[in-house]
Enzyme design. Sequence first.
Site, PDB file in Angstrom:
ATOM      1  N   HIS A  50      -9.570   1.079   5.055  1.00 10.94           N
ATOM      2  CA  HIS A  50      -8.286   1.330   5.720  1.00 10.94           C
ATOM      3  C   HIS A  50      -8.519   2.314   6.867  1.00 10.94           C
ATOM      4  O   HIS A  50      -9.332   3.231   6.751  1.00 10.94           O
ATOM      5  CB  HIS A  50      -7.270   1.892   4.720  1.00 10.94           C
ATOM      6  CG  HIS A  50      -5.875   1.883   5.271  1.00 10.94           C
ATOM      7  ND1 HIS A  50      -5.448   2.820   6.193  1.00 10.94           N
ATOM      8  CD2 HIS A  50      -4.841   1.041   5.074  1.00 10.94           C
ATOM      9  CE1 HIS A  50      -4.187   2.538   6.526  1.00 10.94           C
ATOM     10  NE2 HIS A  50      -3.795   1.465   5.863  1.00 10.94           N
ATOM     11  N   LYS A  86       0.081   4.214  -0.258  1.00 13.19           N
ATOM     12  CA  LYS A  86      -0.577   5.393   0.332  1.00 13.19           C
ATOM     13  C   LYS A  86      -0.363   6.611  -0.580  1.00 13.19           C
ATOM     14  O   LYS A  86      -0.392   6.452  -1.794  1.00 13.19           O
ATOM     15  CB  LYS A  86      -0.072   5.615   1.760  1.00 13.19           C
ATOM     16  CG  LYS A  86      -0.234   4.345   2.599  1.00 13.19           C
ATOM     17  CD  LYS A  86      -0.027   4.548   4.071  1.00 13.19           C
ATOM     18  CE  LYS A  86      -0.239   3.229   4.803  1.00 13.19           C
ATOM     19  NZ  LYS A  86      -0.128   3.352   6.236  1.00 13.19           N
ATOM     20  N   GLY A 112       2.806   2.464  10.721  1.00 18.72           N
ATOM     21  CA  GLY A 112       3.767   3.547  10.544  1.00 18.72           C
ATOM     22  C   GLY A 112       4.516   3.911  11.812  1.00 18.72           C
ATOM     23  O   GLY A 112       5.180   4.937  11.881  1.00 18.72           O
ATOM     24  N   ASN A 120       0.872  -1.175   0.000  1.00 20.42           N
ATOM     25  CA  ASN A 120       0.000   0.000   0.000  1.00 20.42           C
ATOM     26  C   ASN A 120       0.911   1.228   0.000  1.00 20.42           C
ATOM     27  O   ASN A 120       1.480   1.579   1.025  1.00 20.42           O
ATOM     28  CB  ASN A 120      -0.894  -0.031   1.246  1.00 20.42           C
ATOM     29  CG  ASN A 120      -1.772   1.216   1.339  1.00 20.42           C
ATOM     30  OD1 ASN A 120      -1.807   2.029   0.419  1.00 20.42           O
ATOM     31  ND2 ASN A 120      -2.466   1.358   2.460  1.00 20.42           N
ATOM     32  N   SER A 127       3.672  -1.980  10.263  1.00 18.61           N
ATOM     33  CA  SER A 127       5.131  -2.064  10.415  1.00 18.61           C
ATOM     34  C   SER A 127       5.710  -3.422  10.011  1.00 18.61           C
ATOM     35  O   SER A 127       6.640  -3.912  10.647  1.00 18.61           O
ATOM     36  CB  SER A 127       5.552  -1.690  11.838  1.00 18.61           C
ATOM     37  OG  SER A 127       5.153  -0.351  12.122  1.00 18.61           O
ATOM     38  N   GLU A 155      -6.929   4.761   7.848  1.00 23.42           N
ATOM     39  CA  GLU A 155      -6.732   6.176   7.479  1.00 23.42           C
ATOM     40  C   GLU A 155      -7.985   6.727   6.803  1.00 23.42           C
ATOM     41  O   GLU A 155      -8.330   7.897   6.971  1.00 23.42           O
ATOM     42  CB  GLU A 155      -5.481   6.299   6.579  1.00 23.42           C
ATOM     43  CG  GLU A 155      -4.206   6.113   7.401  1.00 23.42           C
ATOM     44  CD  GLU A 155      -3.032   5.509   6.656  1.00 23.42           C
ATOM     45  OE1 GLU A 155      -3.037   5.487   5.408  1.00 23.42           O
ATOM     46  OE2 GLU A 155      -2.089   5.051   7.329  1.00 23.42           O
ATOM     47  N   GLU A 169      -5.134  -4.689  10.637  1.00 23.76           N
ATOM     48  CA  GLU A 169      -4.095  -3.680  10.838  1.00 23.76           C
ATOM     49  C   GLU A 169      -4.361  -2.933  12.137  1.00 23.76           C
ATOM     50  O   GLU A 169      -5.160  -1.980  12.146  1.00 23.76           O
ATOM     51  CB  GLU A 169      -4.088  -2.684   9.681  1.00 23.76           C
ATOM     52  CG  GLU A 169      -3.840  -3.304   8.326  1.00 23.76           C
ATOM     53  CD  GLU A 169      -3.305  -2.276   7.334  1.00 23.76           C
ATOM     54  OE1 GLU A 169      -2.206  -2.492   6.824  1.00 23.76           O
ATOM     55  OE2 GLU A 169      -3.971  -1.257   7.096  1.00 23.76           O
TER      56      GLU A 169
HETATM   57  P1  13P Z   1       3.169   0.501   7.633  1.00 22.30           P
HETATM   58  O1  13P Z   1       3.656  -0.805   7.040  1.00 22.30           O
HETATM   59  O2  13P Z   1       3.909   1.705   7.112  1.00 22.30           O
HETATM   60  O3  13P Z   1       3.074   0.428   9.108  1.00 22.30           O
HETATM   61  O4  13P Z   1       1.649   0.703   7.091  1.00 22.30           O
HETATM   62  C1  13P Z   1       0.751  -0.328   7.226  1.00 22.30           C
HETATM   63  C2  13P Z   1      -0.465   0.012   6.458  1.00 22.30           C
HETATM   64  O5  13P Z   1      -1.225   0.873   6.827  1.00 22.30           O
HETATM   65  C3  13P Z   1      -0.713  -0.729   5.199  1.00 22.30           C
HETATM   66  O6  13P Z   1      -1.999  -0.515   4.737  1.00 22.30           O
END
Ligand code: 13P
Length: 264
Positions: A106, A15, A184, A13, A222, A108, A178
């Site tokens: 997601h 983003k 992150g 992803n 992560s 976010e 997640e």
């Molecule tokens: P990270 O791997 O940067 O923690 O992000 C995970 C994520 O949100 C994947 O959709």
Amino acid sequence: MSGSTIIPWVVGNWKMNPMQANAQQLIQDLKQHLLQEVVSEHDCHIGIAPISIALLSVKTQLDDASVKIATVAQDVSRMAGTGAYTGEVSADLLVDSGIQFVLIGHSERREIFGDNPQILSDKIHYALNANMTIIYCVGESLEQRESGQAEQIVLQQICDIASVVKAEQWHNIIIAYEPIWAIGTGKTASPDDAQTMHAKIREGLNQITPEGNRIAILYGGSVKAENAVELAACADINGALVGGASLNATSFHQIALAFAKQNK
Ligand code: 13P
């Protein structure tokens, strides 16, 4: 019960990253890695979710890779078809452009853009009607985990979609767990904690659909080359949704290899 016969998915992803030139280079590098050490689609499926305006250029670039790599949309409209919906891209338009996979829910999107259960249900309904495969994301916040509500929250998020997915559509659903506190942050859920939640999710799915043991449950938060082997070894972790580490071709390739090798 373990879903160990499931072919894992490793999905990057991206983003809201990166700039065009870097995206092209990243794919070139990934293709090069895959030429040197193949990840067979019988061992692990791979997907890349770029920003929406890059979907078609990334898809074109991925189409001639030595292994099949899916191009995944990061989101989809809650409206179907075509029409006067400024700024929106429907599932039908994605499919019309050859995009068959989409992330929905997601954290976010839920937290920053107000995607609530009703909006997510609409998105899922139309994406499934358009025959897309959905990676449906679930996960609890740190506060919810610390107050002992993690399982309840995650299972509720699974239940939220139960009435939208028809019996014959569950094979088009992939779940991504997640935990928000691991996204992150560099903090990964321990393989034991992740496996415990994945087993709960599997149990929940099995109560909703006879397909429960065939649904891939990915872990996200992560994931890196350094922790992928341990995560891949867990019975109910059927792949990874990778953020930061997917922006590095070497790391992403290593993560896919970890899951592919585990599945051999
Ligand atoms: P990270 O791997 O940067 O923690 O992000 C995970 C994520 O949100 C994947 O959709």
